[in-house]
Motif scaffolding. Structure first.
Motif, PDB file in Angstrom:
ATOM      1  N   MET A 156       1.076  -1.080  -0.062  1.00 25.58           N
ATOM      2  CA  MET A 156      -0.823   0.261   0.285  1.00 25.58           C
ATOM      3  C   MET A 156       0.774   0.717   0.054  1.00 25.58           C
ATOM      4  SD  MET A 156      -2.622   1.002   2.630  1.00 25.58           S
ATOM      5  CE  MET A 156      -2.862   3.045   2.349  1.00 25.58           C
ATOM      6  N   ALA A 157       0.210   2.047  -1.003  1.00 31.14           N
ATOM      7  CA  ALA A 157       1.197   3.353  -0.927  1.00 31.14           C
ATOM      8  C   ALA A 157       0.953   4.426  -1.704  1.00 31.14           C
ATOM      9  CB  ALA A 157       2.892   3.365  -1.846  1.00 31.14           C
ATOM     10  N   VAL A 158       0.140   5.354  -0.982  1.00 35.83           N
ATOM     11  CA  VAL A 158      -0.033   6.451  -1.351  1.00 35.83           C
ATOM     12  C   VAL A 158       1.221   8.173  -1.773  1.00 35.83           C
ATOM     13  CG1 VAL A 158      -1.697   8.780  -1.092  1.00 35.83           C
ATOM     14  CG2 VAL A 158      -2.611   6.580  -0.963  1.00 35.83           C
ATOM     15  N   ARG A 159       1.625   8.071  -2.731  1.00 39.64           N
ATOM     16  CA  ARG A 159       2.397   9.306  -3.114  1.00 39.64           C
ATOM     17  C   ARG A 159       2.014  10.608  -3.718  1.00 39.64           C
ATOM     18  NH1 ARG A 159       6.994   5.577  -4.946  1.00 39.64           N
ATOM     19  NH2 ARG A 159       7.762   7.833  -5.610  1.00 39.64           N
ATOM     20  N   VAL A 160       2.207  11.619  -3.096  1.00 36.91           N
ATOM     21  CA  VAL A 160       1.551  13.099  -2.821  1.00 36.91           C
ATOM     22  C   VAL A 160       3.211  14.141  -3.651  1.00 36.91           C
ATOM     23  CG1 VAL A 160       0.492  15.498  -3.079  1.00 36.91           C
ATOM     24  CG2 VAL A 160      -0.676  13.187  -2.557  1.00 36.91           C
ATOM     25  N   GLN A 161       3.161  14.484  -4.856  1.00 32.36           N
ATOM     26  CA  GLN A 161       5.207  15.045  -4.503  1.00 32.36           C
ATOM     27  C   GLN A 161       4.621  15.849  -5.414  1.00 32.36           C
ATOM     28  OE1 GLN A 161       7.183  11.380  -5.389  1.00 32.36           O
ATOM     29  NE2 GLN A 161       7.567  12.160  -7.646  1.00 32.36           N
ATOM     30  N   PRO A 162       6.234  16.527  -5.272  1.00 35.69           N
ATOM     31  CA  PRO A 162       5.989  17.794  -6.573  1.00 35.69           C
ATOM     32  C   PRO A 162       6.768  17.736  -7.853  1.00 35.69           C
ATOM     33  CG  PRO A 162       7.140  18.618  -5.140  1.00 35.69           C
ATOM     34  CD  PRO A 162       6.552  17.700  -4.315  1.00 35.69           C
ATOM     35  N   GLY A 163       8.545  16.392  -7.469  1.00 38.08           N
ATOM     36  CA  GLY A 163       9.531  16.285  -8.175  1.00 38.08           C
ATOM     37  C   GLY A 163       8.542  15.303  -9.604  1.00 38.08           C
ATOM     38  N   PRO A 164       8.776  15.100 -10.066  1.00 36.83           N
ATOM     39  CA  PRO A 164       9.485  13.913 -11.417  1.00 36.83           C
ATOM     40  C   PRO A 164       9.322  12.860 -10.869  1.00 36.83           C
ATOM     41  CG  PRO A 164      11.129  14.755 -12.092  1.00 36.83           C
ATOM     42  CD  PRO A 164      11.025  15.872 -11.320  1.00 36.83           C
ATOM     43  N   PHE A 165       8.496  11.605 -11.505  1.00 37.66           N
ATOM     44  CA  PHE A 165       9.440  10.156 -11.086  1.00 37.66           C
ATOM     45  C   PHE A 165       9.059   9.271 -12.502  1.00 37.66           C
ATOM     46  CE2 PHE A 165       4.407  10.290 -12.239  1.00 37.66           C
ATOM     47  CZ  PHE A 165       4.137   9.113 -12.779  1.00 37.66           C
ATOM     48  N   ASP A 166       9.813   8.078 -12.170  1.00 32.68           N
ATOM     49  CA  ASP A 166      10.281   7.537 -13.777  1.00 32.68           C
ATOM     50  C   ASP A 166       9.280   5.755 -13.229  1.00 32.68           C
ATOM     51  OD1 ASP A 166      11.505   4.958 -14.448  1.00 32.68           O
ATOM     52  OD2 ASP A 166      13.364   6.012 -14.510  1.00 32.68           O
ATOM     53  N   MET A 167       8.901   6.766 -14.158  1.00 28.76           N
ATOM     54  CA  MET A 167       7.762   5.131 -14.351  1.00 28.76           C
ATOM     55  C   MET A 167       8.164   3.880 -15.160  1.00 28.76           C
ATOM     56  SD  MET A 167       5.482   4.843 -18.178  1.00 28.76           S
ATOM     57  CE  MET A 167       4.411   3.337 -18.157  1.00 28.76           C
ATOM     58  N   GLY A 168       9.172   3.469 -15.009  1.00 26.38           N
ATOM     59  CA  GLY A 168       9.587   2.190 -15.359  1.00 26.38           C
ATOM     60  C   GLY A 168       9.922   1.786 -14.124  1.00 26.38           C
ATOM     61  N   GLU A 169      11.028   2.786 -13.498  1.00 25.42           N
ATOM     62  CA  GLU A 169      11.615   2.281 -11.852  1.00 25.42           C
ATOM     63  C   GLU A 169       9.937   1.656 -11.092  1.00 25.42           C
ATOM     64  OE1 GLU A 169      13.914   5.787  -9.999  1.00 25.42           O
ATOM     65  OE2 GLU A 169      15.705   4.730 -11.832  1.00 25.42           O
ATOM     66  N   GLU A 170       9.455   2.785 -10.739  1.00 23.77           N
ATOM     67  CA  GLU A 170       8.124   2.425 -10.165  1.00 23.77           C
ATOM     68  C   GLU A 170       7.129   1.267  -9.913  1.00 23.77           C
ATOM     69  OE1 GLU A 170       7.301   4.468  -7.467  1.00 23.77           O
ATOM     70  OE2 GLU A 170       8.607   6.565  -7.704  1.00 23.77           O
ATOM     71  N   ALA A 171       6.922   1.353 -11.653  1.00 21.23           N
ATOM     72  CA  ALA A 171       6.745   0.269 -12.141  1.00 21.23           C
ATOM     73  C   ALA A 171       7.500  -1.866 -11.572  1.00 21.23           C
ATOM     74  CB  ALA A 171       6.134   0.217 -13.868  1.00 21.23           C
ATOM     75  N   ASN A 172       9.435  -0.770 -12.297  1.00 21.09           N
ATOM     76  CA  ASN A 172       9.542  -2.274 -11.534  1.00 21.09           C
ATOM     77  C   ASN A 172      10.115  -2.488 -10.037  1.00 21.09           C
ATOM     78  OD1 ASN A 172      10.707  -3.540 -13.847  1.00 21.09           O
ATOM     79  ND2 ASN A 172      12.291  -1.938 -14.069  1.00 21.09           N
ATOM     80  N   ALA A 173       9.879  -1.353  -9.285  1.00 15.62           N
ATOM     81  CA  ALA A 173       9.589  -1.549  -7.701  1.00 15.62           C
ATOM     82  C   ALA A 173       8.282  -2.115  -7.132  1.00 15.62           C
ATOM     83  CB  ALA A 173       9.830   0.064  -7.206  1.00 15.62           C
ATOM     84  N   PHE A 174       7.541  -1.958  -7.500  1.00 19.07           N
ATOM     85  CA  PHE A 174       6.253  -2.245  -7.562  1.00 19.07           C
ATOM     86  C   PHE A 174       6.024  -3.724  -8.014  1.00 19.07           C
ATOM     87  CE2 PHE A 174       1.156  -3.135  -8.401  1.00 19.07           C
ATOM     88  CZ  PHE A 174       0.944  -2.695  -7.393  1.00 19.07           C
ATOM     89  N   ALA A 175       6.355  -4.639  -8.615  1.00 21.20           N
ATOM     90  CA  ALA A 175       5.833  -5.467  -9.583  1.00 21.20           C
ATOM     91  C   ALA A 175       6.976  -6.354  -8.513  1.00 21.20           C
ATOM     92  CB  ALA A 175       6.504  -5.939 -11.250  1.00 21.20           C
ATOM     93  N   ALA A 176       8.472  -5.880  -8.207  1.00 21.95           N
ATOM     94  CA  ALA A 176       9.734  -6.536  -7.465  1.00 21.95           C
ATOM     95  C   ALA A 176       8.375  -6.948  -6.138  1.00 21.95           C
ATOM     96  CB  ALA A 176      10.773  -5.503  -6.922  1.00 21.95           C
ATOM     97  N   ALA A 177       7.784  -6.156  -4.953  1.00 23.57           N
ATOM     98  CA  ALA A 177       7.098  -6.222  -4.140  1.00 23.57           C
ATOM     99  C   ALA A 177       6.143  -6.673  -3.702  1.00 23.57           C
ATOM    100  CB  ALA A 177       6.771  -4.317  -3.478  1.00 23.57           C
ATOM    101  N   GLN A 178       5.936  -7.751  -5.014  1.00 22.29           N
ATOM    102  CA  GLN A 178       5.047  -8.123  -5.380  1.00 22.29           C
ATOM    103  C   GLN A 178       5.049  -9.871  -4.455  1.00 22.29           C
ATOM    104  OE1 GLN A 178       1.923  -6.358  -5.734  1.00 22.29           O
ATOM    105  NE2 GLN A 178       3.090  -5.031  -5.978  1.00 22.29           N
TER     106      GLN A 178
END
Lengths: 147, 82, 147, 82
Positions: C1-23
């Motif tokens: 579970m994660a909800v994040r609100v941030q001003p800066g950019p994010f790396d979609m691929g890194e986020e997707a990989n980190a999400f997948a790796a945590a499953q």
């Protein structure tokens, strides 16, 4: 437009970023689906995917063409592995881009439903007890009826 | 001559991935009848057509489809990709 | 579970990989949605996103909780930027994992529909001609009725 | 004392992001009535309630909701995130 069938692993994040970076023309929505090898019953050592070289690419390109006829899409990626993989490895992914999220979501679901039942891939599960082909699920066939 | 390809458990049951056959069969169903008559392993593989799918020149087809002009016939179980 | 609100950019691929790796636990399906700044009318210099600190996180957590009640989900990510961004920059993404693809797809669409109309974000478009707030779309409100 | 927050064009029209007000209003609608009566910029911001949304202590609410116990009221246009 890209349909890729390959034996080796892929990096979902890199694929997603490359897909996103290639978008032009105001594609506001990008959807990805990634399928992961599940050890449903416990004890799965490997999942082996057999396919029909030649027909596979043809079938995937046809499914993509059907999706493009039905929804206003920017780009489509269908990537599917074959050969042996272990639990938690990624088997396949699709990505869609569209101006509007509804198109991107629906097209991705359509691609998955058709890919599951109309593209020539077969899964075989290897466990310590032996190997067996995964049976087609009625739900997967039924899922086609909604389109 | 027509090339016949087998996949998944159809391939395993028949024991070969492909073969070229000489046939006068007018439809897929007629070809299946000829194959069934060959040997027990073919009869076993084709015992229940509802468990099988067929592709003609790499397009899905029905068992009553004509074979005229077809160069490659493939038999396999329902697909389970994704 | 994660909800994040941030001003800066994010790396979609890194986020997707980190999400997948945590499953864990046999999540066979991962869906991501990414929203990209669109220059709809031409001439967009920047998109500015205002939000309501405090309520934003609360609203997103509530939307996530509703999704978890309705579908059998493994994990959920909701990531949303605020502040200024340029056309083609990524604004936000959601990710869902589930054993079955139907749950992952539906939950991601539900999250997007609710986020669009029930999370306190407002978009302002800056062009050479001036700046204006983006009007809510009836379609976005209507989209809620299907759930 | 109650904190009132304004967002997006409501904030711009009223000219401030937040303020603390002393009020005896029993409902959001009554509070809106008091604010409208203050100055033209408030009357302009609150001229069409159908174009506004309200949150009480960071939860979306209706304009007829009671204010008893509420510490933070926020007014803003329909949301356009995502």
């Amino acid at each position: 437009m890209a349909v890729r069938v390959q034996p080796g692993p892929f990096d979902m994040g890199e694929e997603a970023n490359a897909f996103a970076a290639a978008q032009t023309g105001g594609m506001g929505a990008i959807v990805t689906f990634t399928g992961v090898v599940r050890d449903v019953a416990g004890g799965l050592e490997a999942m082996e995917i057999e396919h029909y070289p030649g027909m596979t690419e043809r079938a995937l390109e046809r499914i993509e063409a059907q999706a493009r006829e039905r929804w206003a899409l920017g780009d489509v990626l269908i990537l599917h592995r074959h050969g042996r993989m272990r639990p938690d490895e990624m088997i396949m992914m699709v990505a869609t881009s569209a101006r509007h999220r509804g198109d991107a979501f629906e097209a991705a679901e359509f691609l998955m439903d058709y890919l599951k039942s109309r593209a020539p891939f077969w899964k075989k599960e290897h466990t310590a007890q032996g190997a067996g082909w995964v049976a087609a699920r009625d739900e997967d066939e039924d899922a086609l009826s909604r389109w | 001559m027509i090339d016949i390809l087998y996949f998944a458990w159809v391939r395993e049951r028949i024991g070969i991935p492909r073969e070229a056959v000489e046939t006068q069969a007018a439809t897929v169903a007629e070809l299946v009848g000829e194959l069934r008559a060959r040997e027990e392993r073919y009869a076993a593989a084709f015992s229940d057509l509802s468990a099988l799918r067929v592709a003609l020149d790499q397009d899905l087809a029905d068992f009553d489809a004509p074979l005229a002009g077809v160069r490659e016939v493939a038999f396999f179980p329902p697909m389970t990709g994704g």
